[in-house]
Enzyme design. Structure first.
Site, PDB file in Angstrom:
ATOM      1  N   ARG A  81      -5.893   0.936  32.596  1.00 37.73           N
ATOM      2  CA  ARG A  81      -5.077   0.745  31.392  1.00 37.73           C
ATOM      3  C   ARG A  81      -3.889  -0.174  31.685  1.00 37.73           C
ATOM      4  O   ARG A  81      -3.499  -0.971  30.837  1.00 37.73           O
ATOM      5  CB  ARG A  81      -4.621   2.105  30.844  1.00 37.73           C
ATOM      6  CG  ARG A  81      -4.046   1.995  29.446  1.00 37.73           C
ATOM      7  CD  ARG A  81      -3.847   3.358  28.822  1.00 37.73           C
ATOM      8  NE  ARG A  81      -2.898   4.177  29.569  1.00 37.73           N
ATOM      9  CZ  ARG A  81      -2.666   5.462  29.325  1.00 37.73           C
ATOM     10  NH1 ARG A  81      -3.320   6.092  28.356  1.00 37.73           N
ATOM     11  NH2 ARG A  81      -1.788   6.141  30.041  1.00 37.73           N
ATOM     12  N   LYS A 184       0.331  -0.026  26.672  1.00 39.41           N
ATOM     13  CA  LYS A 184       1.439   0.883  27.000  1.00 39.41           C
ATOM     14  C   LYS A 184       2.624   0.031  27.451  1.00 39.41           C
ATOM     15  O   LYS A 184       2.876  -0.122  28.646  1.00 39.41           O
ATOM     16  CB  LYS A 184       0.994   1.866  28.092  1.00 39.41           C
ATOM     17  CG  LYS A 184       1.821   3.142  28.094  1.00 39.41           C
ATOM     18  CD  LYS A 184       1.154   4.204  28.952  1.00 39.41           C
ATOM     19  CE  LYS A 184       1.967   5.481  28.978  1.00 39.41           C
ATOM     20  NZ  LYS A 184       1.796   6.277  27.755  1.00 39.41           N
ATOM     21  N   GLU A 220      -1.020   7.830  15.301  1.00 43.77           N
ATOM     22  CA  GLU A 220      -0.715   8.738  16.406  1.00 43.77           C
ATOM     23  C   GLU A 220       0.741   9.177  16.326  1.00 43.77           C
ATOM     24  O   GLU A 220       1.486   8.744  15.451  1.00 43.77           O
ATOM     25  CB  GLU A 220      -1.032   8.090  17.761  1.00 43.77           C
ATOM     26  CG  GLU A 220      -0.164   6.906  18.118  1.00 43.77           C
ATOM     27  CD  GLU A 220      -0.397   6.431  19.559  1.00 43.77           C
ATOM     28  OE1 GLU A 220      -0.595   7.270  20.448  1.00 43.77           O
ATOM     29  OE2 GLU A 220      -0.356   5.212  19.775  1.00 43.77           O
TER      30      GLU A 220
HETATM   31  C1  LIG Z   1       1.054   7.222  27.098  1.00 37.96           C
HETATM   32  C2  LIG Z   1       0.801   7.329  25.635  1.00 37.96           C
HETATM   33  C3  LIG Z   1      -0.052   8.303  25.088  1.00 37.96           C
HETATM   34  C4  LIG Z   1      -0.707   9.370  25.929  1.00 37.96           C
HETATM   35  O1  LIG Z   1      -1.614   8.851  26.838  1.00 37.96           O
HETATM   36  P1  LIG Z   1      -2.104   9.738  28.071  1.00 37.96           P
HETATM   37  O2  LIG Z   1      -2.916   8.800  28.871  1.00 37.96           O
HETATM   38  O3  LIG Z   1      -2.883  10.846  27.518  1.00 37.96           O
HETATM   39  O4  LIG Z   1      -0.873  10.209  28.768  1.00 37.96           O
HETATM   40  C5  LIG Z   1      -0.274   8.293  23.731  1.00 37.96           C
HETATM   41  N1  LIG Z   1       0.323   7.385  22.922  1.00 37.96           N
HETATM   42  C6  LIG Z   1       1.159   6.445  23.409  1.00 37.96           C
HETATM   43  C7  LIG Z   1       1.768   5.484  22.472  1.00 37.96           C
HETATM   44  C8  LIG Z   1       1.432   6.395  24.771  1.00 37.96           C
HETATM   45  O5  LIG Z   1       2.258   5.454  25.231  1.00 37.96           O
END
Ligand SMILES: *Cc1c(COP(=O)(O)O)cnc(C)c1O
Length: 340
Positions: A81, A184, A220
């Protein structure tokens, strides 16, 4: 010897540990991993990370098992990722094997900060990638720093696994329809701070964002994905503006193995009234069950828990995933890596 750490008093915050691991990208290639005991990075004031947001990060956890072994959860997925995020904002990708090596090294060097089995606490691992090049024109840097530090964190639910309220506010978006929502990157977080603050002031733990284009579908929750349970089905949004959560990906597999149907598709806001359980999911908490969703624009509330207790499927999924992470349950998926 410093004061002993009181594991039961740990919060989800930063605590200084002994070492961090760094790696520089210069002249078109990544150098060797370097170990540092400093919490400070010395960078040029014109670095692209400071002006133009060339920054991406990851978050993952390591746990001490009953057998004394250290387990880290799905770090290969975090490595992939971070490469995707790097591509998304034109940064040099960090090699996958080097990522795992750096994370393992940071864990080993700070072993004394890994909370003991049974404390509910864990070692949070924060890798980041930033543009260092001193530029004023808007373009990608040609120099980067990858860094990974760790910090022990307390259990997310101090008072137990308990549902919490979230809200919908159509005046805010976290990401643009074809923007950086699937990466991210720090910029998405900066963009979500105003809405997050407003929600906290009103007593909500998070904002449930809608799709930024039409505001018709669920996206989300700030830093966590969303899922719902209905008729023995695990339903989670498909969208171009959400981050692919590794926790959510893992939960869909566990749900399927538990005999639930899994649907990943656009979820209209109007479906909220039909769900039996709803929840946020991510590394920090695994699952945060949602007690109610208040649509502040439409003046409607959708209630999922009236007695302060999580729904049965959320509860089961949470315990199953946590047991695999800590080594209490077998790991048939190969998700866990033991750090020797
Ligand atoms: C990090 C993150 C998540 C959660 O991802 P995980 O890999 O499950 O920790 C969800 N939404 C956003 C916007 C994030 O930055």
């Amino acid at each position: 010897m410093e004061n002993a750490i009181n594991w039961s008093e740990l919060s989800f915050g930063y605590m200084k540990t002994d070492y961090n691991v760094r790696c520089y990208y210069r002249n078109g290639q990544w150098g060797e991993l370097e170990v540092s005991s400093s919490e400070i990075i010395n960078i040029h004031m014109s670095a692209t990370c400071l002006h133009y947001g060339q920054e991406a990060f990851e978050g993952l956890k390591a746990f001490r098992g009953k057998d004394g072994k250290i387990r880290v959860f799905r770090m290969d997925e975090n490595a992939k990722r971070l490469q995707s995020s790097a591509r998304g904002i034109m940064m040099a990708g960090f090699p996958l094997a080097k990522f795992e090596e750096a994370v393992s090294k940071a864990i080993r060097l700070n072993e004394r900060f890994i909370p003991p089995y049974g404390s509910g606490a864990s070692l949070y691992i924060r890798p980041l990638l930033i543009g260092l090049g001193a530029l004023i024109g808007v373009k990608p840097s040609d120099e980067y720093l990858f860094l990974v530090f760790v910090t022990p964190v307390g259990p997310y639910f101090k008072t137990g696994f308990k549902p919490a309220p979230v809200c919908i506010m159509r005046a805010y978006d976290r990401a643009a329809p074809q923007g950086t929502g699937t990466y991210k990157v720090g910029g998405n977080y900066a963009a979500s701070l105003a809405a997050g603050n407003k929600a906290h002031e009103k007593g909500y733990v998070a904002v449930l964002y809608l799709d930024p284009k039409e505001k018709l579908y669920l996206d989300e929750c700030g830093p966590a994905n969303f899922f719902a349970i209905r008729d023995n089905t695990y339903i989670t949004p498909a969208s171009n503006s959400i981050l692919p959560s590794i926790t959510n990906m893992s939960l869909t597999q566990l749900a399927a193995a538990m005999g639930l149907k899994v649907e990943r598709r656009p979820i209209p806001v109007s479906e909220l009234a039909t769900f039996e359980e709803t929840a946020e999911c991510g590394t920090a908490a695994v699952i945060t069950p949602i007690s109610q969703i208040d649509d502040l624009d439409e003046n409607r509330s959708y209630v999922y828990s009236e007695d302060g207790k999580p729904g049965p499927i959320c509860e089961k999924l949470y315990h199953k995933l946590f047991a695999i992470q800590t080594g209490d349950a077998p790991d048939p998926y190969g998700w866990v890596k033991i750090i020797e």
